[in-house]
Design an enzyme around this catalytic site. Sequence first.
Site, short mmCIF file in Angstrom:
data_model
loop_
_atom_site.label_atom_id
_atom_site.label_comp_id
_atom_site.label_asym_id
_atom_site.label_seq_id
_atom_site.Cartn_x
_atom_site.Cartn_y
_atom_site.Cartn_z
N PHE A 99 0.24 -37.04 10.23
CA PHE A 99 -0.56 -37.91 9.36
C PHE A 99 0.25 -38.47 8.19
CE2 PHE A 99 -3.82 -34.93 10.97
CZ PHE A 99 -4.78 -35.81 11.39
N SER A 154 -3.41 -47.11 13.52
CA SER A 154 -4.49 -47.81 12.83
C SER A 154 -4.86 -49.08 13.59
CB SER A 154 -4.00 -48.17 11.44
OG SER A 154 -4.85 -49.11 10.84
N TYR A 178 2.41 -52.23 5.23
CA TYR A 178 1.76 -51.01 5.72
C TYR A 178 1.46 -51.15 7.22
CZ TYR A 178 -2.25 -48.20 7.07
OH TYR A 178 -3.10 -47.39 7.78
N LYS A 180 2.91 -49.16 10.84
CA LYS A 180 2.14 -48.57 11.94
C LYS A 180 2.59 -49.18 13.28
CE LYS A 180 -0.23 -45.65 9.58
NZ LYS A 180 0.11 -44.23 9.66
C1 UD1 Z 1 -7.32 -51.57 6.05
C2 UD1 Z 1 -6.86 -51.46 7.49
C3 UD1 Z 1 -6.92 -50.04 7.96
C4 UD1 Z 1 -6.19 -49.14 7.00
C5 UD1 Z 1 -6.76 -49.28 5.61
C6 UD1 Z 1 -5.96 -48.45 4.65
C7 UD1 Z 1 -7.36 -53.46 8.79
C8 UD1 Z 1 -8.34 -54.15 9.65
N1 UD1 Z 1 -7.73 -52.26 8.35
O1 UD1 Z 1 -8.69 -51.31 6.05
O2 UD1 Z 1 -6.35 -49.94 9.22
O3 UD1 Z 1 -6.26 -47.81 7.42
O4 UD1 Z 1 -6.68 -50.64 5.21
O5 UD1 Z 1 -6.37 -48.62 3.34
O6 UD1 Z 1 -6.29 -53.93 8.48
N2 UD1 Z 1 -14.26 -54.53 0.35
C9 UD1 Z 1 -15.03 -55.16 -0.59
N3 UD1 Z 1 -15.00 -54.70 -1.87
C10 UD1 Z 1 -14.20 -53.65 -2.25
C11 UD1 Z 1 -13.42 -53.00 -1.26
C12 UD1 Z 1 -13.46 -53.48 0.03
O7 UD1 Z 1 -15.75 -56.12 -0.28
O8 UD1 Z 1 -14.20 -53.30 -3.44
C13 UD1 Z 1 -14.28 -55.03 1.73
C14 UD1 Z 1 -12.94 -55.54 2.19
O9 UD1 Z 1 -12.74 -56.87 1.83
C15 UD1 Z 1 -13.05 -55.35 3.71
C16 UD1 Z 1 -13.97 -54.11 3.85
O10 UD1 Z 1 -14.62 -53.96 2.59
O11 UD1 Z 1 -13.69 -56.44 4.28
C17 UD1 Z 1 -13.19 -52.85 4.16
O12 UD1 Z 1 -12.11 -52.77 3.24
P1 UD1 Z 1 -11.22 -51.44 3.10
O13 UD1 Z 1 -12.12 -50.25 2.95
O14 UD1 Z 1 -10.22 -51.68 2.04
O15 UD1 Z 1 -10.53 -51.27 4.50
P2 UD1 Z 1 -9.71 -52.31 5.40
O16 UD1 Z 1 -9.04 -53.33 4.56
O17 UD1 Z 1 -10.63 -52.77 6.48
#
Ligand code: UD1
Length: 353
Positions: free
Chosen positions: A83, A127, A152, A156
């Site tokens: 991990f 991922s 990042y 992966k």
């Molecule tokens: C990304 C990667 C994932 C990785 C992770 C590590 C992709 C598809 N996914 O996850 O593989 O393990 O990063 O950190 O590349 N959001 C908001 N407001 C916030 C925070 C997030 O709207 O304050 C939204 C983001 O824009 C996104 C969703 O929530 O659309 C998920 O975001 P997040 O939890 O950061 O994960 P990923 O970016 O999907």
Amino acid sequence: MKGKILVTGGTGYIGSHTIVDLLQHGFEVVSADNQSRSNAGMLDGIEKITGTRIKNYKVDLCNFDETRAIFEDNNNITGVIHFAAYKAVGESVENPLLYFHNNLGSLINVLKCMEEFDIPHFVFSSSCTVYGNPDHIPVVEETPRKQAESPYGLTKQMGEQMIEAFAATNSRCKSVLLRYFNPAGAHPSALLGELPVDKPQNLTPVITQTAAGKIAQLTVFGTDYPTRDGSCIRDFIHVCDLAHAHTLAIKFLIENADASKCEVFNIGSGDGISVLESIRAFEESTGIKLNYKLGERRPGDVIAIFANNDKARKLLGWIPQYSLNDIMSSAWKWEQYMQTQPLHLDLRTYRLN
Ligand code: UD1
């Protein structure tokens, strides 16, 4: 005992939950984690849940001699679950060399030791980021790896390719690559969960910290995407379901002598959930109204991705048990627990090393 597993990153979020699952399924476990971005308190949580105190080697896996010493100290390791890595997408854009050095340097050292000590089984934390912005969803394991959206993501993709090449030349070692979607939630006991370093970037800890008043207001990044409500679509998978996939992956490698040298599995729930839907799920499962606003898109975000998890169901026998509401309510329980343990679990003093 079914065998001894070395878990690198064992005091991290997914590593600690996986150790619990491995112990509960009869494996012996040792951990290697320098705790630069995790907390020794996780060892207490593991012990409270399982009754077993795990030995953790506080070593930097980028140091080959220190890494090798772990393998020398444990001459009966059956498999390694790797991990240990950095995972902040934004930070990787600002400091790509840090990510290449840490995520790939540690992987090379672990693989070199696997080879020298003739360890037969390897499981890698990959991922869904390796798919980039996919043309078709849900993604299957054969969906092409497109251009990575961040350094990042590149670590992966490169990690997967390094392991594929290693598996092809190493006569004994067989590997499984687990492509996680969006891990979230916490152990139902609330004794383990995610400890974001500094200000969280991932959605679920931002939700719980907003509910707790640590973050004034949540911003939904983008509401003009071509999705059903305009916000991004993700596949949230409960960390305990994800942890169990690792136990099943190790069992799969041990029990299938004819398994191919390197198998890939999507580990996601299979449900595409929008950001706005996940906020509603939090509100419904906790009864707490969240203070949020609709904002601009976040650079680098994938529009929509979720898993086809048929292969993991069929070959690993993996069946996710937890719902989106379980994810949100367990994450909230963990957030409340952390507030009772501020000094013990505080990571805000962390510095880049
Ligand atoms: C990304 C990667 C994932 C990785 C992770 C590590 C992709 C598809 N996914 O996850 O593989 O393990 O990063 O950190 O590349 N959001 C908001 N407001 C916030 C925070 C997030 O709207 O304050 C939204 C983001 O824009 C996104 C969703 O929530 O659309 C998920 O975001 P997040 O939890 O950061 O994960 P990923 O970016 O999907």
